[in-house]
Write an enzyme that holds these catalytic residues in place. Structure first.
Site, PDB file in Angstrom:
ATOM      1  N   GLN B 258       0.833  -1.196   0.000  1.00  0.00           N
ATOM      2  CA  GLN B 258       0.000   0.000   0.000  1.00  0.00           C
ATOM      3  C   GLN B 258       0.874   1.255   0.000  1.00  0.00           C
ATOM      4  O   GLN B 258       0.645   2.195  -0.774  1.00  0.00           O
ATOM      5  CB  GLN B 258      -0.914  -0.003   1.226  1.00  0.00           C
ATOM      6  CG  GLN B 258      -1.968   1.090   1.210  1.00  0.00           C
ATOM      7  CD  GLN B 258      -2.912   0.927   0.037  1.00  0.00           C
ATOM      8  OE1 GLN B 258      -3.365  -0.170  -0.275  1.00  0.00           O
ATOM      9  NE2 GLN B 258      -3.190   2.021  -0.668  1.00  0.00           N
ATOM     10  N   HIS B 261       2.411   2.877  -3.220  1.00  0.00           N
ATOM     11  CA  HIS B 261       1.549   3.523  -4.225  1.00  0.00           C
ATOM     12  C   HIS B 261       1.789   5.019  -4.293  1.00  0.00           C
ATOM     13  O   HIS B 261       1.821   5.610  -5.368  1.00  0.00           O
ATOM     14  CB  HIS B 261       0.072   3.293  -3.901  1.00  0.00           C
ATOM     15  CG  HIS B 261      -0.499   2.103  -4.578  1.00  0.00           C
ATOM     16  ND1 HIS B 261      -0.519   1.955  -5.932  1.00  0.00           N
ATOM     17  CD2 HIS B 261      -1.074   0.967  -4.083  1.00  0.00           C
ATOM     18  CE1 HIS B 261      -1.090   0.802  -6.261  1.00  0.00           C
ATOM     19  NE2 HIS B 261      -1.425   0.175  -5.149  1.00  0.00           N
ATOM     20  N   GLU B 326     -10.321   1.254   2.584  1.00  0.00           N
ATOM     21  CA  GLU B 326     -10.471   0.801   1.200  1.00  0.00           C
ATOM     22  C   GLU B 326     -10.190  -0.704   1.115  1.00  0.00           C
ATOM     23  O   GLU B 326     -10.966  -1.455   0.544  1.00  0.00           O
ATOM     24  CB  GLU B 326      -9.466   1.580   0.345  1.00  0.00           C
ATOM     25  CG  GLU B 326      -9.534   1.273  -1.122  1.00  0.00           C
ATOM     26  CD  GLU B 326      -8.398   1.954  -1.876  1.00  0.00           C
ATOM     27  OE1 GLU B 326      -7.455   2.456  -1.224  1.00  0.00           O
ATOM     28  OE2 GLU B 326      -8.449   1.978  -3.115  1.00  0.00           O
ATOM     29  N   HIS B 327      -9.040  -1.116   1.680  1.00  0.00           N
ATOM     30  CA  HIS B 327      -8.663  -2.532   1.682  1.00  0.00           C
ATOM     31  C   HIS B 327      -8.534  -3.020   3.117  1.00  0.00           C
ATOM     32  O   HIS B 327      -8.010  -2.309   3.968  1.00  0.00           O
ATOM     33  CB  HIS B 327      -7.288  -2.733   1.026  1.00  0.00           C
ATOM     34  CG  HIS B 327      -7.155  -2.118  -0.320  1.00  0.00           C
ATOM     35  ND1 HIS B 327      -6.464  -0.940  -0.539  1.00  0.00           N
ATOM     36  CD2 HIS B 327      -7.617  -2.505  -1.527  1.00  0.00           C
ATOM     37  CE1 HIS B 327      -6.503  -0.639  -1.822  1.00  0.00           C
ATOM     38  NE2 HIS B 327      -7.199  -1.562  -2.448  1.00  0.00           N
ATOM     39  N   ASP B 360      -5.633  -6.786  -6.446  1.00  0.00           N
ATOM     40  CA  ASP B 360      -5.291  -5.689  -7.351  1.00  0.00           C
ATOM     41  C   ASP B 360      -5.282  -6.132  -8.804  1.00  0.00           C
ATOM     42  O   ASP B 360      -5.489  -5.324  -9.707  1.00  0.00           O
ATOM     43  CB  ASP B 360      -3.893  -5.147  -7.011  1.00  0.00           C
ATOM     44  CG  ASP B 360      -3.951  -4.079  -5.930  1.00  0.00           C
ATOM     45  OD1 ASP B 360      -5.054  -3.564  -5.683  1.00  0.00           O
ATOM     46  OD2 ASP B 360      -2.899  -3.770  -5.348  1.00  0.00           O
ATOM     47  N   HIS B 419     -52.079  18.529 -10.336  1.00  0.00           N
ATOM     48  CA  HIS B 419     -51.837  17.157  -9.879  1.00  0.00           C
ATOM     49  C   HIS B 419     -53.162  16.523  -9.443  1.00  0.00           C
ATOM     50  O   HIS B 419     -53.511  15.419  -9.860  1.00  0.00           O
ATOM     51  CB  HIS B 419     -50.882  17.145  -8.674  1.00  0.00           C
ATOM     52  CG  HIS B 419     -49.438  17.302  -9.021  1.00  0.00           C
ATOM     53  ND1 HIS B 419     -48.931  18.459  -9.542  1.00  0.00           N
ATOM     54  CD2 HIS B 419     -48.388  16.447  -8.926  1.00  0.00           C
ATOM     55  CE1 HIS B 419     -47.617  18.310  -9.742  1.00  0.00           C
ATOM     56  NE2 HIS B 419     -47.272  17.098  -9.374  1.00  0.00           N
TER      57      HIS B 419
END
Lengths: 432, 432
Positions: B258, B261, B326-327, B360, B419
């Site tokens: 991670q 990145h 996220e993960h 991934d 209406h």
């Protein structure tokens, strides 16, 4: 109102202009909204009370931000029983339809050594914005709150501005029907900010739904990402498609039901019969006279209304797909075929006994729908708005041995060494 | 890196700070992005080529905006067969998982006289943004494009910046694998504008997906509403939960996968064993040395990394739900119980043979996931992003007679005469 024939030579040009004339432009309020958001984020309740004093002429303290249970109770008591029953009919039908949406989880094993799938869960909390003034509709409260409740959202916080302190009892009664107990008397961009960032007394929410003016729309756009939002709603529209086997007055009223919402609303009538088109136009002009909101409907119809005479229903379907209307009524003998040809529409109402107003209140499907062509890429409000999926992946030794090498190859080519090593080291320890 | 114990007195304060320190702030680029969008909207290709010359040092004409089939073919030939096979493995598994998501339509009759439901359809077109430079990942092309293809989107237009004219053959090869033929060599906010508004040579799309820098993210936010967007992605993160029955080096590599990145990425390790925590920290420091992207991983780990020692997995679940990562990797004996307690996470990887890097590339579930806590309210990319629902409602005479009066009551109380009349006039004609 524009009276168009697909056979006229400039049809495509005029039609295109019709579609692009109404976009909501919030750029003028961008800066003031940014300022309001930052102020609420930094100063919490103090700023919130300041703005409410300034914009709604209402003095609040942190202790009086929230509407009390007694006020809600008192509001409900004011509402005639017949109306409470009507809200009940609406709430029950909306609930029944949204319950059918609960999506199945996914869980399977594949033959490479993996167990995988996803799980749907509701979010923890959602904020519901309800506009004040003339556009404060109890039906909107039901339509926004019930899907959240059905999805299983535990906390629902509602904001409604009360200009000069005026609480709308109908809105409170609808909130009560929908099971909302946390209601704040705040509005505008400051309410969206309070819901997104939280203040000393208002806990932040995960998701914000509900319509509003340009300030509210722009505020939702700016907090999007920190929280989720339903959509940035623009001016709304209806397309009514009918053959001559219909009552022109019914068609006229369906068109005007859209026009009376808002001066920017758009009503488009499509038919294959010029004589019938003339009758409907006549009926519109006649019915306009008796409307409470005549002035609004008149502006909408004059500026944005259109009557289009087509050669075939195939041609109609093609126009509809370009419009991607929020609402679509199909009242032709060949409704089923036409329905199949429509790719983009928020909600479709079929047959002469199903005017759009049924769907606004008691149909069951949601009346919060993608406007201004957004039906090309988005859907009406549903329980999907209030739920999210978590995917999962479980590998046994065989799994990583089967597909690990492919992942290592891609990771290496992407220059991500740790990605590659996290797999190859495991493969190595397995091969020992 | 922060080394925390849930038992320490200031834990909640430090933990909260950990969660809020990384928000992506695009406010600095708001104005330049607005200017770029307006310029492209007004001047189309000319502006697009101007910006590409200025930002990517590349002279284009409207004729050379698009990557030719020959260039794509040539790129594919450059890629080693082994790598093409690896992309194949990835593509097939991603496709298989996303095919399982195709949602069922809904269609039923109720006992009040209505036929109702909804129909899912794909959108017509989608735009896929692929960043240039070091973050140009072929795996991202597959992850973004395949769900659109599986959903049935007919037209997929891809934009990828080519600074100094450098085309990334891997990105083109992945696009080819995913069946994309329409590729433009443009990037930044100008590419998002071209996709949203269209130019003389690029037709506008309905939906835009794909990651990008702050300019791209802000541009997506600004065009949202006119077109749909997947999300405004922020810096990403992983939470790894492991007991001492794991290899510290494996855990360290998962954390670093991670960190490598992005300097803003966040890796958090949670365990119940201080000794094991110490071993993992030591392993991280050792593995850091051998990474190609050591510098990036080091900054991320130093500034945003954390190791948290908990007393129980219940406590871990509580922290995870606050992070909404996220993960999430679960490598503890009690993974199944812990899995049940996690309410908010983008994707969960279970067991010691399932590092996040598998997901991934070749797991099957999407790697485009909600970042920075957005898993509280949103989901990973899926075919749901590329499809929308149209609801429908059909009433027979009994239907409007049953529930029409309730709708009329609510319409009247909302002051919407047309209406009410659109229903009551039909009821009147039925009672004749």
């Amino acid at each position: 109102m524009q009276y168009l024939f697909t056979t006229q030579s400039d049809f495509q040009t005029v039609f295109k202009r019709l579609l692009t004339a109404r976009a909501m432009d919030t750029s003028a309020v961008k800066e003031p909204v940014t300022e309001i958001l930052e102020n609420i984020k930094k100063n919490g309740n103090i700023a919130l009370c300041d703005y409410t004093k300034r914009f709604d002429r209402l003095s609040l303290t942190p202790q009086t931000l929230r509407v009390t249970d007694k006020e809600i109770e008192a509001a409900c008591k004011q509402i005639p029983a017949e109306l409470m029953d009507a809200l009940d009919v609406a709430a029950k039908r909306i609930k029944a339809f949204h319950k059918k949406q609960l999506p199945p989880n996914l869980h399977y094993e594949d033959d490479s050594g993996f167990e995988l799938g996803y799980r749907w869960l509701p979010m923890d909390s959602a904020g519901l914005y309800v506009p004040g003034g003339t556009a404060a509709y109890p039906s909107s409260v039901l339509m926004n709150a019930i899907p959240a409740k059905v999805a299983g959202v535990q906390r629902l916080a509602m904001c409604v501005p009360t200009p000069d302190g005026q609480l709308n009892p109908l809105v409170l009664a609808a909130a009560h029907k929908a099971g909302i107990t946390e209601i704040y008397r705040i509005g505008g961009a400051q309410a969206i900010a309070a819901l997104a960032f939280g203040t000393e007394t208002i806990a932040p929410v995960d998701y914000i739904v509900g319509p509003g003016n340009a300030y509210v729309a722009e505020a939702k756009r700016q907090v999007y990402g920190l929280v989720g939002i339903d959509s940035v709603a623009g001016p709304s529209e209806v397309v009514v498609v009918a053959d001559k086997d219909n009552d022109p007055t019914h068609i006229a009223l369906d068109l005007l039901a859209q026009s009376e919402h808002d001066k920017m609303a758009q009503s488009i009538f499509i038919t294959n019969n010029k004589k019938f088109a003339d009758q409907v136009i006549k009926a519109v002009n006649k019915q306009l006279e008796i409307l409470t909101r005549k002035e609004i409907a008149q502006v909408s119809w004059d500026h944005h209304g259109a009557v289009i005479v087509v050669d075939s229903w195939k041609e109609a379907a093609n126009l509809i797909n370009q419009i991607a209307p929020e609402h679509l009524e199909l009242m032709v003998k060949e409704s089923n075929t036409l329905f199949e040809d429509v790719r983009h529409a928020g909600a479709i109402f079929i047959g002469k006994w199903c005017p759009e107003a049924i769907g606004d209140y008691v149909g069951g499907p949601n009346h919060v729908l993608p406007t201004s062509g957004a039906a090309r890429f988005s859907s009406g409000l549903s329980i999907f708005d209030f739920m999210k999926r978590t995917t999962f992946l479980k590998s046994n030794k065989k799994g990583i041995q089967n597909v690990g090498p492919a992942a290592v190859a891609i990771a290496n080519t992407e220059g991500l060494t740790a990605h590659a090593l996290s797999i190859s080291q495991r493969l190595k320890s397995l091969s020992k």
